[in-house]
Design an enzyme around this catalytic site. Sequence first.
Site, PDB file in Angstrom:
ATOM      1  N   GLU A 123      44.367  46.570  49.935  1.00 27.14           N
ATOM      2  CA  GLU A 123      43.761  47.948  49.774  1.00 27.14           C
ATOM      3  C   GLU A 123      42.560  46.952  49.303  1.00 27.14           C
ATOM      4  OE1 GLU A 123      46.877  50.340  47.294  1.00 27.14           O
ATOM      5  OE2 GLU A 123      46.891  49.030  46.292  1.00 27.14           O
TER       6      GLU A 123
ATOM      7  N   SER B 113      45.923  43.732  40.073  1.00 26.66           N
ATOM      8  CA  SER B 113      46.420  44.890  40.398  1.00 26.66           C
ATOM      9  C   SER B 113      46.430  46.043  39.767  1.00 26.66           C
ATOM     10  CB  SER B 113      47.902  44.546  41.208  1.00 26.66           C
ATOM     11  OG  SER B 113      48.644  43.781  40.028  1.00 26.66           O
TER      12      SER B 113
ATOM     13  N   ASN C 166      50.371  51.141  44.182  1.00 27.37           N
ATOM     14  CA  ASN C 166      51.048  50.710  42.660  1.00 27.37           C
ATOM     15  C   ASN C 166      51.364  51.997  41.852  1.00 27.37           C
ATOM     16  OD1 ASN C 166      51.699  47.885  42.911  1.00 27.37           O
ATOM     17  ND2 ASN C 166      50.155  47.721  42.112  1.00 27.37           N
TER      18      ASN C 166
ATOM     19  N   HIS D 216      43.824  43.812  47.342  1.00 28.22           N
ATOM     20  CA  HIS D 216      45.319  43.697  46.756  1.00 28.22           C
ATOM     21  C   HIS D 216      46.153  43.579  48.224  1.00 28.22           C
ATOM     22  CE1 HIS D 216      48.144  45.927  44.386  1.00 28.22           C
ATOM     23  NE2 HIS D 216      48.366  44.443  44.344  1.00 28.22           N
TER      24      HIS D 216
END
Length: 499
Positions: free
Chosen positions: A145, A112, A183, A133
Amino acid sequence: MIGLGTMGAGIAEVFARAGIGVVAIEVDAAALSRGVGILDASLSRAVTRGRLTAAEQAEIRSRVRPAAGFSDAAAVDLAIEVVPERMEIKREILAELDRVCSPDAILATNTSSLSVTAIAAASKHPGRVIGMHFFNPAPVMRLVEVVSTVLTTDGVAATVSDLARRVGKTPVQVGDRAGFIANALLLPYLNHALHLLATGYASRADIDTAATAGIRLPMGPLALLDLIGLDTALSIMEVLHGEFGLPRYMPTPLLRRLADAGRTGRKAGRGIYEYPNSGSDDHQSGNEHPPATPRTVTLIGAGDDTEAELASAIAAAGINVTRNAAHPSDLVLIAAEAGRPILPAALAAGRPQQAVGLHLAGKLAAGSLAEVVQTSVSSADAVQAGAALAVKLGLTAVRAPDRPGFLAGTLLYPHLADAVRMCQDGYAGPADIDTAMKLGCGYPRGPFELIDAAGAAAVLTGLEAMHDAYGYPEFAPPPLLAEHAAAGIAFADGSRSAL
Ligand code: CAA
């Protein structure tokens, strides 16, 4: 699956539930058995909740094969590494996988915060390395992702996206940039929320309640930081700051201190909240205001519908309402408007100590958010009385200073601006950004849907007020937002914003 911590075990469960066999690899037997324990606990919980039968549990469990070592990965089609976020460990794992896996196997990283490109470059065959992800908790959150690098071979992203769909997830394909979509948007917002706590802008419970009751997010930002882990959050913020260099990405000092202190969140039993029974969701939240309802209220408003609605709701609650500030009353209540401080009205009423604002984030409906706005001169009694009144009206009360955005807006406007800036940068379009935040973080509406619902002009006004008041560059409205506001177009329709 290389690494069977919380995320690895969750991802293994996702594959096994979809009928796909999983070889589970860990650093040693103890770690492996801990990881299998996480998987077992999650499956047992699903059985207890009536979501799985015991037979299905056994079948899913039988698909996960604890491995003796890397050599057991020889026959896999896809290897996903979910090990700690340290480049040297990832590089070693890539080297091992290069050695044992067939040349056709795809190697994925769930990183991440590290560069997928740098991880891929550690492989002898970087074209087959990709980011995959997942989001915490992996069995629940639907986003994956899929992160391609400049080295990724054509077709790998499509194959991995198809696989994500097969296991019940929704893929969003992006390039390799710090924080990807979710994120990069989520963490600065969480960091900002922690900054508001650290600076005494609002209380812990009020910050979280503003997000859940006001923005309707599934969790408040501080509770979510504890779920993600403050150490993980810190490392993501550092990577974002390293990549973008802007003040918005600077980890707030309290984040670093809590991580340094080992108060890393739920997993440590202690973070921003306390979790006496580790793993349980034990933090206090909601309304902590004592019920000291005023008997007579002086209501000051703009003479609009909101004021009229408030006046009748207060009267219906059995409280006397007067509009004349000269009449004695227990509280001067100012119907607060977004983007406008209440202090001038409080001073004009002649009793600023007894005055607070009441700002409704939405409609005057049961449970909806009421921000009790306190000026620098509001007395503690007036703030308590305002909160008690809001509770009496069936609202969810939080206290907020008389600053632009009050509390919910202060959290939300810069977050929405970040989403617009990401789109303006050409990294992702509104639809993908909305999908990422809805499916990765459980938002009921994505950032662009929120902007379209409020109107770009309203969000722009909120940001401008924050920027004017503080002068911080992170509150500067992005030009794309100003353009949508000026043209009166929604992001859902705006051809220029649709990448
Ligand atoms: N593992 C497995 N299942 C879980 C779970 C877990 N850890 N936590 C919750 N669930 C399941 C429950 O069993 C329940 O399933 P059923 O409906 O089938 O019974 C369902 O999820 C809902 O759970 P609850 O009723 O207990 O609680 P809730 O409705 O409050 O939902 C939540 C909990 C799904 C976590 C919700 O609060 C949410 O969506 N929060 C936002 C989480 C988020 O933002 N995640 C992303 C973090 S960022 C990240 O992960 C990326 C990174 O790199 C840091």
